[in-house]
Design a protein around this motif. Structure first.
Motif, PDB file in Angstrom:
ATOM      1  N   THR A   1       0.840  -1.199   0.000  1.00  0.00           N
ATOM      2  CA  THR A   1       0.000   0.000   0.000  1.00  0.00           C
ATOM      3  C   THR A   1       0.879   1.255   0.000  1.00  0.00           C
ATOM      4  OG1 THR A   1      -1.653  -1.252   1.188  1.00  0.00           O
ATOM      5  CG2 THR A   1      -1.930   1.127   1.189  1.00  0.00           C
ATOM      6  N   LEU A   2       2.037   1.195   0.662  1.00  0.00           N
ATOM      7  CA  LEU A   2       2.949   2.346   0.623  1.00  0.00           C
ATOM      8  C   LEU A   2       3.406   2.601  -0.818  1.00  0.00           C
ATOM      9  CD1 LEU A   2       5.067   1.663   3.847  1.00  0.00           C
ATOM     10  CD2 LEU A   2       3.296   3.405   3.548  1.00  0.00           C
ATOM     11  N   GLU A   3       3.604   1.532  -1.568  1.00  0.00           N
ATOM     12  CA  GLU A   3       3.988   1.702  -2.983  1.00  0.00           C
ATOM     13  C   GLU A   3       2.851   2.348  -3.777  1.00  0.00           C
ATOM     14  OE1 GLU A   3       7.124  -2.069  -3.120  1.00  0.00           O
ATOM     15  OE2 GLU A   3       5.393  -2.102  -4.455  1.00  0.00           O
ATOM     16  N   VAL A   4       1.627   1.936  -3.476  1.00  0.00           N
ATOM     17  CA  VAL A   4       0.462   2.547  -4.131  1.00  0.00           C
ATOM     18  C   VAL A   4       0.411   4.039  -3.770  1.00  0.00           C
ATOM     19  CG1 VAL A   4      -2.068   2.570  -4.210  1.00  0.00           C
ATOM     20  CG2 VAL A   4      -0.837   0.380  -4.179  1.00  0.00           C
ATOM     21  N   PHE A   5       0.652   4.334  -2.500  1.00  0.00           N
ATOM     22  CA  PHE A   5       0.620   5.732  -2.044  1.00  0.00           C
ATOM     23  C   PHE A   5       1.720   6.559  -2.725  1.00  0.00           C
ATOM     24  CE2 PHE A   5      -1.698   4.929   2.272  1.00  0.00           C
ATOM     25  CZ  PHE A   5      -2.881   4.764   1.571  1.00  0.00           C
ATOM     26  N   ASP A   6       2.856   5.933  -2.978  1.00  0.00           N
ATOM     27  CA  ASP A   6       3.938   6.609  -3.708  1.00  0.00           C
ATOM     28  C   ASP A   6       3.407   7.043  -5.077  1.00  0.00           C
ATOM     29  OD1 ASP A   6       6.147   7.312  -5.197  1.00  0.00           O
ATOM     30  OD2 ASP A   6       7.414   5.681  -4.518  1.00  0.00           O
ATOM     31  N   ASP A   7       2.748   6.137  -5.759  1.00  0.00           N
ATOM     32  CA  ASP A   7       2.217   6.453  -7.095  1.00  0.00           C
ATOM     33  C   ASP A   7       1.126   7.524  -7.026  1.00  0.00           C
ATOM     34  OD1 ASP A   7       1.702   6.294  -9.839  1.00  0.00           O
ATOM     35  OD2 ASP A   7       0.138   4.796  -9.522  1.00  0.00           O
ATOM     36  N   LEU A   8       0.320   7.486  -5.976  1.00  0.00           N
ATOM     37  CA  LEU A   8      -0.805   8.428  -5.869  1.00  0.00           C
ATOM     38  C   LEU A   8      -0.370   9.813  -5.371  1.00  0.00           C
ATOM     39  CD1 LEU A   8      -3.560   6.148  -4.271  1.00  0.00           C
ATOM     40  CD2 LEU A   8      -3.379   6.883  -6.645  1.00  0.00           C
ATOM     41  N   GLY A   9       0.908   9.940  -4.991  1.00  0.00           N
ATOM     42  CA  GLY A   9       1.398  11.247  -4.553  1.00  0.00           C
ATOM     43  C   GLY A   9       1.039  11.574  -3.119  1.00  0.00           C
ATOM     44  N   VAL A  10       0.770  10.555  -2.292  1.00  0.00           N
ATOM     45  CA  VAL A  10       0.454  10.831  -0.880  1.00  0.00           C
ATOM     46  C   VAL A  10       1.467  10.209   0.075  1.00  0.00           C
ATOM     47  CG1 VAL A  10      -2.033  11.125  -1.257  1.00  0.00           C
ATOM     48  CG2 VAL A  10      -1.140   8.840  -0.720  1.00  0.00           C
ATOM     49  N   LEU A  11       2.497   9.578  -0.474  1.00  0.00           N
ATOM     50  CA  LEU A  11       3.412   8.853   0.408  1.00  0.00           C
ATOM     51  C   LEU A  11       4.118   9.780   1.399  1.00  0.00           C
ATOM     52  CD1 LEU A  11       4.661   6.119   1.156  1.00  0.00           C
ATOM     53  CD2 LEU A  11       6.552   6.683  -0.357  1.00  0.00           C
ATOM     54  N   ASP A  12       4.594  10.920   0.928  1.00  0.00           N
ATOM     55  CA  ASP A  12       5.335  11.808   1.835  1.00  0.00           C
ATOM     56  C   ASP A  12       4.459  12.227   3.010  1.00  0.00           C
ATOM     57  OD1 ASP A  12       7.502  11.570   0.244  1.00  0.00           O
ATOM     58  OD2 ASP A  12       7.324  13.544  -0.708  1.00  0.00           O
ATOM     59  N   ALA A  13       3.206  12.540   2.720  1.00  0.00           N
ATOM     60  CA  ALA A  13       2.290  12.956   3.793  1.00  0.00           C
ATOM     61  C   ALA A  13       2.041  11.799   4.757  1.00  0.00           C
ATOM     62  CB  ALA A  13       0.974  13.457   3.199  1.00  0.00           C
TER      63      ALA A  13
END
Ligand SMILES: Cc1cc2nc3c(=O)[nH]c(=O)nc-3n(C[C@H](O)[C@H](O)[C@H](O)COP(=O)(O)OP(=O)(O)OC[C@H]3O[C@@H](n4cnc5c(N)ncnc54)[C@H](O)[C@@H]3O)c2cc1C
Length: 490
Positions: free
Chosen positions: A50-62
C-alpha cells in the motif's frame, strides 16, 4: 457534465478510487452517507504494498510524515514486566523493495490525507448523501441519492459500491456474501489517552496465567491516543468506564487513568466474500466485496488495492475500451479469498491463545500478490508486481524505476542498447542501458516527458539491479501496467 463514475462510500476504498479516476480526468462524484468524516483509528497498519500505491498516488510523503514505524510493545503479565516485543522485526529496504515495513497511521488520518489529495483535483466528498437505489441499462446507471430531505436522480456511466460491509450496492445487486459470523468471538476496541504511559511504546497487559488474555494499547501517531484492543467473553458497552475496567484488571495498576475516548466499538468476526464483484456497469470494492478479521491488518489495504486495480480499467472503459473490466473480478476476488484465509488463520491462532497471532509475517505485506496465471511458473512474468530499482537518468542524476512508473500511464521498459521504442498512447517508453553502453548524446531527460511527445528516453542501470530484477537480457521488453504489475513481456 454527466457523472462518468459515481462512488458510494468515502472510506479508504472509495477515496483511492476517486483519486485514481480524478487524476485521469474522469468526472467522478463520491457520496458519503455520514454527516461527518469517520474519526477512529480502525485500520491503523499500512502494508508495504500500500505504501507503494501511495507513492504512485502522490500521498506517500504525507503518510510517512504523519505516521510511525510499528512500536515496540512492552509486555506485562500479572503486573510484572516480562520483556519487549515487536509485531515484526524491521527490515532494511532493498533496491527492489524500497518500503519493506508496516507503517502505522490511524485510518481517519490516512483518509484525511487521501481527501486532501483528491481536493487537489477539485473533487470533494459529498457528506450526508446516501445512495438509496439504482437501475442500470446498457448505456449507464440511474442512481437515486438522498440528501437534505430530498431525492436526487443521477445518471452515471458506472457505479462503484465502496459502501462497506453492509453495502447497499451489493445487496441491491443480490450478490451472495458467503462466509461466517461468529458470535462467540468479540473484541472491544477504542482510541483513548493514558497520559501516564510513555507514548513511544505499545503495551500488552495480560493475565499472569493466560498471557494471551489481556489488553493491547498501541500508540497512535500524531497525538497522545492509544488504540486499545481486548478480546471479550461477553458483550459490553464500548465506553470509557468499561475500557478503564479492563486496563485496571489486566495491568494490576491504579495509576493508568484513561481519558478522551474518541472512538470505540465492539467488533464481531464477520468473514465474508462476495460471489461476484461486478454486474454490468456496477462494481463492488473493499469491505463491500470482502470483510476481514482485523488480525493481520489486511482489510483497509486490500480495499485500497481493489480501488487501485479498478481505477485505471474503469478510466479506460469511460474512454471507450471496456476490454479490461472483466479482469477486475478475476484478479481481485482471487486475492481477497487468499487474504481472508490469512487473516482468518491468524484469528484462529488468537482464539487458541497462540502468540504467533500477534506477528506479521511475509504474507501480510501484500508484496507477493500476483495476478499471473496460476499455471505460469516463470521467474517474473505477466501479472507479477513490477519491482523497483535505482537508476541514473540521461543527465546522470539518480532516479528510480518507481519514479518512472509514477502517474496514470503504463511504462514500457526496453532493456539493452538495441531495444525498440514504442509510440503507444498512454505509454511512457524507456530504454534501460548498462553503464558501459551509455546514453546516446542528446537523449531527452525523462523528467521532460511531455504529453504527446515520445522521443526515446534512456535510463542507466548503474548497479545492474534493474536487469537482475526483471531477469532481462539484450532486447527484453516489459510493459508495466499503471497499477505496477507486469502487463506483457517479450
Ligand atoms: C475494529 C477494526 C479494526 C481494523 N483494523 C484493521 C487494520 O489494522 N488494518 C487494516 O488493513 N484493516 C483493518 N480494519 C479493516 C478496515 O477498517 C476496513 O477494511 C476498511 O475501513 C474498509 O474500507 P472501505 O472503504 O472498503 O469501507 P468503509 O471504511 O467501511 O467505508 C465505507 C463507507 O461507505 C459509507 N456508506 C455506506 N453505505 C452508504 C450508502 N448507501 N451511501 C453512501 N455512503 C455509504 C459508510 O458510511 C462508510 O463511510 C479494521 C476494521 C475494524 C472494524
Amino acid at each position: 457534465m454527466q457523472t462518468q463514475v459515481l462512488i458510494a462510500g468515502a472510506g479508504p476504498t472509495g477515496l483511492t478510487l476517486a483519486l485514481e479516476l480524478a487524476r485521469r480526468n474522469i468526472t467522478v462524484r463520491i457520496v458519503e452517507q455520514t454527516s461527518e468524516f469517520f474519526a477512529g483509528s480502525r485500520g491503523d497498519g499500512i502494508q508495504p504494498r500500500t505504501l507503494e500505491v501511495f507513492d504512485d498516488l502522490g500521498v506517500l510523503d504525507a503518510v510517512l510524515a504523519a505516521g510511525t514505524p510499528t512500536p515496540v510493545m512492552r509486555a506485562y503479565f500479572g503486573g510484572e514486566f516480562v520483556g519487549e516485543r515487536r509485531m515484526s522485526e524491521p527490515t532494511e529496504p532493498t533496491p527492489s523493495i524500497p518500503y519493506p515495513n508496516l507503517w502505522v497511521l490511524g485510518q481517519s488520518r490516512t483518509e484525511g490525507i487521501l481527501r486532501d489529495r483528491l481536493a487537489e483535483f477539485g473533487v470533494h466528498v459529498e457528506l450526508s448523501t446516501t445512495l438509496v437505489s439504482f437501475d442500470q441499462d446498457d448505456a449507464g446507471v440511474t442512481v437515486t441519492l438522498a440528501h437534505d430531505g430530498a431525492h436526487e436522480t443521477v445518471r452515471a456511466g458506472y457505479l462503484v459500491g465502496a459502501d462497506g460491509g453492509r453495502s447497499t450496492v451489493r445487496k441491491t445487486l443480490d450478490i451472495p456474501f458467503a462466509g461466517t459470523t461468529d458470535d462467540s468471538i468479540r473484541m472491544l476496541l477504542g482510541d483513548v489517552r493514558a497520559d501516564v504511559l510513555d507514548h513511544e511504546y505499545g503495551y500488552w497487559f495480560a493475565d499472569a496465567e493466560r498471557p494471551m488474555e489481556g489488553i493491547a494499547m498501541s500508540p497512535l501517531p500524531g497525538g497522545r491516543h492509544f488504540q486499545c484492543a481486548t478480546p471479550l467473553g461477553v458483550d459490553v458497552e464500548p465506553t470509557l468506564a468499561v475500557l478503564q475496567g479492563f486496563v485496571d484488571r489486566y495491568s494490576g495498576r491504579t495509576d493508568i487513568v484513561l481519558s478522551d475516548l474518541t472512538w470505540a466499538t465492539v467488533w464481531r468476526p464477520n468473514i465474508r466474500l462476495a460471489q461476484r464483484f461486478r454486474e454490468g456497469r456496477v462494481f463492488v470494492a473493499g469491505d463491500a466485496a470482502h470483510v476481514h478479521p482485523p488480525t493481520g491488518g489486511q482489510g483497509l489495504n486490500t480495499g485500497i488495492q481493489d480501488a487501485y486495480n479498478l481505477g485505471w480499467k474503469l478510466a479506460a472503459a469511460v474512454n471507450g475500451d471496456q476490454s479490461l473490466l472483466d479482469s477486475y473480478e478475476s484478479e481481485r476476488r482471487t486475492v481477497a479469498a487468499r487474504v481472508l484465509g490469512i487473516s482468518s488463520e491468524l484469528l484462529d491462532k488468537l482464539v487458541d491463545g497462540d502468540e504467533d497471532a500477534m506477528h506479521r509475517g511475509e504474507e501480510t505485506r501484500q508484496l507477493d500478490i500476483s495476478y499471473r496465471d496460476p499455471a505460469d511458473h516463470g521467474p517474473l512474468v505477466a501479472g507479477d508486481r513490477a519491482p523497483d530499482a535505482p537508476l541514473k537518468d540521461a543527465n546522470g542524476l539518480p532516479i528510480r524505476l518507481f519514479d518512472l512508473f509514477r502517474g496514470p500511464h503504463s511504462t514500457l521498459l526496453c532493456f539493452g542498447k538495441a531495444a525498440a521504442h514504442s509510440n503507444e498512447p498512454g505509454v511512457h517508453t524507456y530504454t534501460v542501458v548498462r553503464p558501459e553502453d551509455g546514453v546516446p548524446a542528446g537523449a531527452a531527460p525523462e523528467a521532460d516527458y511531455a504529453a504527446g511527445e515520445t522521443p526515446p528516453r534512456y535510463v542507466v542501470d548503474v548497479e545492474g539491479h534493474a536487469f537482475a530484477a526483471y531477469r532481462a537480457g539484450e532486447g527484453t521488453t516489459v510493459l508495466v501496467r499503471p497499477d505496477g504489475y507486469l502487463g506483457r513481456r517479450s
